[in-house]
Design a protein around this motif. Structure first.
Motif, short mmCIF file in Angstrom:
data_model
loop_
_atom_site.label_atom_id
_atom_site.label_comp_id
_atom_site.label_asym_id
_atom_site.label_seq_id
_atom_site.Cartn_x
_atom_site.Cartn_y
_atom_site.Cartn_z
N ASP A 19 0.82 -1.21 0.00
CA ASP A 19 0.00 0.00 0.00
C ASP A 19 0.86 1.27 0.00
OD1 ASP A 19 -2.52 1.36 0.16
OD2 ASP A 19 -2.09 1.76 2.27
N GLY A 20 2.17 1.12 0.07
CA GLY A 20 3.06 2.28 0.08
C GLY A 20 3.17 2.94 1.43
N MET A 21 2.77 2.25 2.50
CA MET A 21 2.80 2.85 3.83
C MET A 21 4.22 3.16 4.30
SD MET A 21 1.14 1.42 7.40
CE MET A 21 -0.51 1.32 6.69
N ALA A 22 5.21 2.46 3.75
CA ALA A 22 6.60 2.65 4.19
C ALA A 22 7.06 4.09 4.00
CB ALA A 22 7.53 1.70 3.45
N ALA A 23 6.47 4.79 3.05
CA ALA A 23 6.87 6.18 2.81
C ALA A 23 6.27 7.13 3.84
CB ALA A 23 6.43 6.60 1.40
N ARG A 24 5.25 6.65 4.60
CA ARG A 24 4.55 7.52 5.53
C ARG A 24 4.75 7.13 6.99
NH1 ARG A 24 0.71 5.75 1.92
NH2 ARG A 24 -0.49 4.70 3.55
N SER A 25 5.25 5.96 7.25
CA SER A 25 5.35 5.45 8.61
C SER A 25 6.75 4.95 8.90
CB SER A 25 4.33 4.31 8.81
OG SER A 25 4.66 3.51 9.93
N ALA A 26 7.30 5.37 10.06
CA ALA A 26 8.64 4.92 10.44
C ALA A 26 8.65 3.41 10.69
CB ALA A 26 9.10 5.66 11.69
N ILE A 27 7.57 2.90 11.28
CA ILE A 27 7.49 1.46 11.53
C ILE A 27 7.44 0.69 10.22
CG2 ILE A 27 6.04 -0.39 12.47
CD1 ILE A 27 7.54 1.13 14.61
N ALA A 28 6.62 1.16 9.29
CA ALA A 28 6.52 0.47 8.00
C ALA A 28 7.84 0.57 7.23
CB ALA A 28 5.37 1.05 7.18
N ALA A 29 8.54 1.69 7.38
CA ALA A 29 9.85 1.82 6.73
C ALA A 29 10.82 0.78 7.28
CB ALA A 29 10.39 3.23 6.93
N SER A 30 10.73 0.52 8.59
CA SER A 30 11.57 -0.51 9.19
C SER A 30 11.13 -1.90 8.72
CB SER A 30 11.49 -0.42 10.72
OG SER A 30 12.21 -1.47 11.32
N TRP A 31 9.82 -2.11 8.57
CA TRP A 31 9.34 -3.38 8.01
C TRP A 31 9.95 -3.61 6.64
CZ3 TRP A 31 3.35 -2.79 9.03
CH2 TRP A 31 3.09 -3.02 10.39
N ARG A 32 9.98 -2.57 5.83
CA ARG A 32 10.54 -2.72 4.48
C ARG A 32 12.02 -3.07 4.54
NH1 ARG A 32 9.11 -1.84 -0.47
NH2 ARG A 32 7.21 -0.67 0.03
N ARG A 33 12.76 -2.40 5.42
CA ARG A 33 14.18 -2.75 5.57
C ARG A 33 14.33 -4.20 5.99
NH1 ARG A 33 14.48 2.34 8.25
NH2 ARG A 33 14.58 1.35 10.30
N SER A 34 13.48 -4.61 6.93
CA SER A 34 13.56 -5.97 7.45
C SER A 34 13.34 -7.00 6.35
CB SER A 34 12.52 -6.18 8.56
OG SER A 34 12.71 -5.25 9.61
N MET A 35 12.38 -6.70 5.47
CA MET A 35 12.01 -7.68 4.45
C MET A 35 12.92 -7.61 3.22
SD MET A 35 8.21 -8.42 2.89
CE MET A 35 7.63 -8.98 4.49
N THR A 36 13.22 -6.40 2.77
CA THR A 36 13.94 -6.28 1.49
C THR A 36 15.45 -6.13 1.68
OG1 THR A 36 13.62 -3.87 1.44
CG2 THR A 36 11.93 -5.24 0.39
N LEU A 37 15.89 -5.39 2.72
CA LEU A 37 17.32 -5.17 2.93
C LEU A 37 17.96 -6.35 3.65
CD1 LEU A 37 19.72 -3.26 2.64
CD2 LEU A 37 19.05 -2.20 4.80
N TYR A 38 17.27 -6.84 4.69
CA TYR A 38 17.84 -7.92 5.49
C TYR A 38 17.34 -9.31 5.07
CZ TYR A 38 18.41 -3.76 8.44
OH TYR A 38 18.68 -2.49 8.91
N GLY A 39 16.31 -9.36 4.24
CA GLY A 39 15.79 -10.64 3.77
C GLY A 39 15.18 -11.50 4.85
N LEU A 40 14.52 -10.88 5.83
CA LEU A 40 13.92 -11.62 6.94
C LEU A 40 12.49 -12.04 6.60
CD1 LEU A 40 15.13 -9.38 9.91
CD2 LEU A 40 16.20 -11.46 9.01
N ASP A 41 12.05 -13.07 7.26
CA ASP A 41 10.69 -13.60 7.09
C ASP A 41 9.92 -13.37 8.39
OD1 ASP A 41 8.35 -15.01 6.77
OD2 ASP A 41 9.30 -16.96 6.45
N PRO A 42 8.81 -12.63 8.36
CA PRO A 42 8.07 -12.35 9.61
C PRO A 42 7.57 -13.62 10.30
CG PRO A 42 6.81 -11.66 7.69
CD PRO A 42 8.18 -11.98 7.21
N GLU A 43 7.44 -14.71 9.56
CA GLU A 43 6.95 -15.95 10.16
C GLU A 43 8.08 -16.88 10.62
OE1 GLU A 43 4.05 -16.63 11.06
OE2 GLU A 43 3.03 -14.94 10.15
N ASN A 44 9.30 -16.38 10.65
CA ASN A 44 10.40 -17.18 11.15
C ASN A 44 10.25 -17.33 12.67
OD1 ASN A 44 12.81 -18.33 11.93
ND2 ASN A 44 14.09 -16.61 11.31
#
Length: 319
Positions: A19-44
Motif C-alpha cells: 500500500d506504500g505505507m513505508a513512505a509515511r510510517s517509520a514502523i513500516a519503513a523498518s518493516w521494508r528494511r527488514s524484508m527487502t534489505l535484510y531478507g527476513l521472514d516475519p513468520e520465522n
C-alpha cells in the motif's frame, strides 16, 4: 464482516508495504528494511541468536566503563517500572543487552522472550524491534506489540532511547521492555519519558567523566542534554550530541580553538562565563595561598597563561 478472523501478522506487513505505507510510517519503513534489505521472514519462529559466553564476556569488557557509570540510572529507572512487569536493559551499539534489571519472578518469562543479556536484538537480525530500530534510526522510539516485524515478538512492548558518547557517537541504548498485554498508551508514555530521562543522565555522567577538569555548562535550555565542556581558557573542548545539533558544532570546529562566548552569545552567558572564570581563578589562588605557580598547576594552565588571566580579570595577587 461478522465472523471474519483477524488478518495474520505477516499478511498485515505485506499489505502495508504494498500500500506504500513505508513512505509515511517509520514502523513500516523498518518493516521494508527488514524484508527487502535484510531478507527476513516475519513468520520465522526460530529464537533470536545469543552470543556465546566468551563473546558476551569480551563485549562486556569493551563496554565496562559505560556499564559501571550507568548503574545508578538503571537502578532508579527499574524502581519506577519494575513493579509493572517491565525489565530494564542496557545494550551495546550493536543491540546486544550487556546489563539488565528485572524481578526474579519475571525472569523465566523474559528469558523465554529473549529479553536477556547476550541476545542479539539488532534490526538486521530481528527486524523491527525497539532496540534494533532505535539504533538503526538513532532516535528514541517505542515498538508496541504487532508493530514488531517477527510474529513471535508481537506480544512485546519495547521503549528504547539511544545513548551517545562524549564525541556525539552512538555508544549504547537503554531499553524498557514488557510482555504485558494491558499496557495502556498513557503508561507507555510515562515509561518513554522515564527512559529518556535516565538515558540523558547516563550521557551526562559519561560526558563529565570524559572532561574531568573542564567546566560543564548547559548550552541551550531548549535542548535537553546540550552540554559543553569549557577549559580554563574559555575554549570549548567538548560537546554532547544534543549541543552539536543545537549549535551546529562540527568535529572540524572542535578541532580548532573555539571560544565559548562565540557559541553562547554576547548576552548574559558571556557575563556568566567571565564571572565563573573569575571565581575559578580566585578559588585556585586561595587554595594555593597566593602561589601563582601552584594555582596555575591546579587550573591545568601555564604560569604565563594565569598571569594573562589575572591581568584581563583585573585581579591582583596578595604578597
Amino acid at each position: 464482516m461478522a465472523g471474519t478472523s483477524p488478518r495474520p501478522h505477516a499478511e498485515q506487513i505485506r499489505a502495508a508495504l504494498e500500500d506504500g505505507m513505508a513512505a509515511r510510517s517509520a514502523i513500516a519503513a523498518s518493516w521494508r528494511r527488514s524484508m527487502t534489505l535484510y531478507g527476513l521472514d516475519p513468520e520465522n519462529h526460530c529464537p533470536p541468536r545469543t552470543l556465546s559466553s566468551t563473546e558476551l564476556r569480551l563485549a562486556r569488557e569493551r563496554m565496562e566503563p559505560m556499564i559501571r557509570l550507568a548503574q545508578p540510572a538503571m537502578e532508579r529507572l527499574f524502581q519506577a517500572v519494575g513493579g509493572i512487569g517491565c525489565c530494564v536493559m542496557l545494550t551495546d551499539r550493536h543491540g546486544v543487552p550487556m546489563e539488565r534489571r528485572g524481578l526474579c519472578g519475571d525472569d523465566a518469562q523474559f528469558r523465554q522472550w529473549g529479553l536477556w543479556t547476550g541476545t542479539v536484538w539488532s534490526e538486521e537480525a530481528e527486524g523491527t524491534n525497539g532496540i534494533g530500530t532505535c539504533l538503526a534510526e538513532q532516535r528514541p522510539l517505542t515498538v508496541h506489540r504487532d508493530q514488531h516485524f517477527h510474529t513471535r515478538n508481537a506480544d512485546l512492548s519495547c521503549t528504547t532511547v539511544p545513548i551517545f558518547d562524549h564525541e556525539g557517537l552512538l555508544a549504547a541504548a537503554l531499553d524498557v521492555s514488557s510482555c504485558r498485554a494491558d499496557l495502556t498508551e498513557a503508561v507507555t508514555g510515562l515509561i518513554a519519558a522515564a527512559t529518556l530521562e535516565a538515558a540523558r543522565r547516563i550521557e551526562e555522567r559519561h560526558f563529565r567523566q570524559a572532561f574531568p577538569r573542564a567546566r560543564v555548562v548547559l548550552a541551550d535550555d531548549r535542548a535537553a542534554g546540550a552540554l559543553l565542556a569549557i577549559d580554563a581558557d574559555d575554549l570549548v573542548i567538548g560537546a554532547t550530541r544534543a549541543a552539536r545539533q543545537a549549535l551546529g558544532i562540527t568535529p572540524e570546529r572542535l578541532r580548532r580553538p573555539l571560544p565559548a562566548a562565540d557559541l553562547l552569545g554576547a548576552d548574559a552567558p558571556a557575563a556568566d562565563l567571565l564571572q565563573a572564570e573569575r571565581g575559578a581563578v580566585q578559588r585556585a589562588l586561595a587554595r594555593a595561598g597566593g602561589n601563582v605557580s601552584a594555582a596555575a598547576e591546579a587550573l591545568g594552565i601555564s604560569r604565563a597563561t594565569l598571569h594573562r588571566k589575572l591581568h584581563r580579570l583585573g585581579l591582583r595577587v596578595a604578597h
